[in-house]
Scaffold this motif. Structure first.
Motif, mmCIF file in Angstrom:
data_model
loop_
_atom_site.group_PDB
_atom_site.id
_atom_site.type_symbol
_atom_site.label_atom_id
_atom_site.label_comp_id
_atom_site.label_asym_id
_atom_site.label_seq_id
_atom_site.Cartn_x
_atom_site.Cartn_y
_atom_site.Cartn_z
ATOM 1 N N ALA A 158 0.806 -1.217 0.000
ATOM 2 C CA ALA A 158 0.000 0.000 0.000
ATOM 3 C C ALA A 158 0.842 1.271 0.000
ATOM 4 O O ALA A 158 0.317 2.363 -0.244
ATOM 5 N N LEU A 159 2.140 1.156 0.276
ATOM 6 C CA LEU A 159 2.999 2.335 0.370
ATOM 7 C C LEU A 159 4.055 2.407 -0.728
ATOM 8 O O LEU A 159 4.491 3.489 -1.105
ATOM 9 N N VAL A 160 4.471 1.250 -1.217
ATOM 10 C CA VAL A 160 5.500 1.193 -2.269
ATOM 11 C C VAL A 160 4.861 0.660 -3.545
ATOM 12 O O VAL A 160 4.385 -0.469 -3.584
ATOM 13 N N SER A 161 4.845 1.498 -4.583
ATOM 14 C CA SER A 161 4.146 1.123 -5.813
ATOM 15 C C SER A 161 4.983 0.256 -6.737
ATOM 16 O O SER A 161 4.449 -0.542 -7.507
ATOM 17 N N SER A 162 6.308 0.416 -6.688
ATOM 18 C CA SER A 162 7.161 -0.344 -7.598
ATOM 19 C C SER A 162 8.570 -0.438 -7.027
ATOM 20 O O SER A 162 9.018 0.461 -6.307
ATOM 21 N N ILE A 163 9.262 -1.540 -7.359
ATOM 22 C CA ILE A 163 10.639 -1.734 -6.927
ATOM 23 C C ILE A 163 11.346 -2.633 -7.945
ATOM 24 O O ILE A 163 10.714 -3.507 -8.548
ATOM 25 N N GLY A 164 12.621 -2.379 -8.158
ATOM 26 C CA GLY A 164 13.357 -3.191 -9.119
ATOM 27 C C GLY A 164 14.858 -3.007 -8.977
ATOM 28 O O GLY A 164 15.331 -1.981 -8.466
ATOM 29 N N PRO A 165 15.635 -3.996 -9.408
ATOM 30 C CA PRO A 165 17.097 -3.930 -9.301
ATOM 31 C C PRO A 165 17.715 -3.086 -10.415
ATOM 32 O O PRO A 165 17.153 -2.984 -11.518
ATOM 33 N N VAL A 166 18.854 -2.502 -10.114
ATOM 34 C CA VAL A 166 19.625 -1.750 -11.111
ATOM 35 C C VAL A 166 21.084 -2.165 -10.986
ATOM 36 O O VAL A 166 21.626 -2.214 -9.874
ATOM 37 N N GLY A 167 21.689 -2.499 -12.105
ATOM 38 C CA GLY A 167 23.114 -2.788 -12.134
ATOM 39 C C GLY A 167 23.844 -1.690 -12.884
ATOM 40 O O GLY A 167 23.377 -1.232 -13.925
ATOM 41 N N GLU A 168 24.971 -1.237 -12.355
ATOM 42 C CA GLU A 168 25.765 -0.201 -13.014
ATOM 43 C C GLU A 168 27.194 -0.684 -13.169
ATOM 44 O O GLU A 168 27.768 -1.257 -12.237
ATOM 45 N N ASN A 169 27.764 -0.435 -14.343
ATOM 46 C CA ASN A 169 29.137 -0.817 -14.602
ATOM 47 C C ASN A 169 29.670 0.016 -15.753
ATOM 48 O O ASN A 169 28.944 0.827 -16.341
ATOM 49 N N ARG A 170 30.947 -0.188 -16.062
ATOM 50 C CA ARG A 170 31.575 0.468 -17.206
ATOM 51 C C ARG A 170 32.020 -0.598 -18.202
ATOM 52 O O ARG A 170 32.532 -1.644 -17.808
ATOM 53 N N GLU A 171 31.795 -0.314 -19.488
ATOM 54 C CA GLU A 171 32.156 -1.311 -20.500
ATOM 55 C C GLU A 171 32.481 -0.614 -21.813
ATOM 56 O O GLU A 171 32.098 0.545 -22.034
ATOM 57 N N VAL A 172 33.181 -1.311 -22.687
ATOM 58 C CA VAL A 172 33.530 -0.790 -24.010
ATOM 59 C C VAL A 172 32.436 -1.154 -25.005
ATOM 60 O O VAL A 172 32.007 -2.308 -25.074
#
Length: 307
Positions: free
Chosen positions: A96-110
């Protein structure tokens, strides 16, 4: 009768003091023109500021990332928690309080497209990221749930990265190589308004590439989560949503408090109020002198010898 008398008297004054009447008219015209210009500039500045805040995409957002438990007892029992996982999102279903949630991955690449090579920021995302941050495309589409579930080799290029790799040529449907993996371009991000909201994350996204989180896991490992993004149902309920996220993560991690929940949305809501107050005061201070121009012109001409 009174209207006719007023018109007659006004015309007599104009004939009697032509120079003063002329300069008074010029003062009124210049004052009105200045007012229109100032208000137009203010409207443009205000629109750019609010667009920049919207492009930031942090309204009602909670940022969740790993941390070491602060309690010594929890530190000794840290092995009971498996850390942040994609499966943690199921604890927030129908919340009822959190409408959406999801993972995020961050990195550096060529990344390579044709003969052009760049080192860029890579974002492994799910459709939740798109909804939470309000991301849109200028061309094509964003990563879908089907792309993530089926691990489709697709990508969305940031607005600036598209220009760097393809220039004015068409990018949709083209192939790029990311870390040796071939991906098909399905979308181009939008250009963020950073004229008044200059943020490093926005700049990185414009020059980065989005890929399905499942592809990101294939490249960097299972549950290679940099952070989780969650969104409160309403900006005013972000504090309640923060407490709810802390509670649910403790439940998911066997009462081990090994994640930190940052209420970014609360800070954005506070800054929105500050910006609104600054813009309101600026509008008042900027337009106040304009109303004095016609009056000053009239007073000055009033001391001109009668012609």
């Amino acid at each position: 009768m009174y209207i006719g008398e007023s018109i007659r008297t006004s015309l007599e004054e104009v004939r009697a003091h032509p120079l003063r009447s002329f300069f008074t008219l010029i003062g009124v015209i210049l004052g009105s023109l200045a007012l229109v210009v100032v208000l137009s500039v203010m409207d443009g500045v205000e629109a750019a500021v609010w667009q920049g805040i919207q492009d930031l995409g942090m309204d009602s957002v909670l940022l969740i990332h790993n941390r070491k438990p602060a309690d010594r007892v929890e530190q000794a029992k840290a092995h009971l928690s498996r850390g942040m996982r994609v499966e943690d999102a199921r604890y927030f279903e129908d919340n009822a309080l959190v409408s959406s949630i999801g993972p995020v991955g961050e990195n550096r690449e060529v990344i390579t497209a044709g003969f052009v090579t760049r080192r860029v920021d890579v974002y492994g995302i799910t459709p939740s990221f798109v909804m939470i941050k309000g991301r849109k495309t200028s061309e094509g589409r964003f990563v879908s749930d089907s792309d993530d579930r089926r691990s489709r080799p697709v990508c969305v290029l940031g607005f600036k990265l598209k220009q760097q790799l393809f220039g004015g040529e068409k990018a949709l449907g083209q192939q790029v190589s990311l870390g040796g993996r071939r991906l098909t371009v399905i979308g181009i991000g939008t250009k963020f308004n950073m004229e008044f909201v200059n943020d490093d994350d926005m700049r990185k996204e414009q020059g980065g590439i989005y890929i399905p989180f499942s592809i990101y896991e294939q490249m960097y490992g299972r549950n290679a989560i940099s952070y989780m993004l969650a969104k409160a149902v309403e900006p005013e309920k972000s504090i309640d949503a923060e407490d709810e996220a802390v509670r649910l993560y403790a439940q998911a991690h066997n009462s081990i408090h090994d994640v930190k929940v940052e209420n970014v949305g609360k800070e954005i809501l506070k800054e929105r109020g500050n910006i609104l107050r600054i813009l309101r005061n600026w509008r008042i201070e900027s337009t106040a002198p304009v109303f004095v121009v016609p009056k000053m012109a009239t007073m000055h001409i009033g001391r001109t010898p009668r012609l």
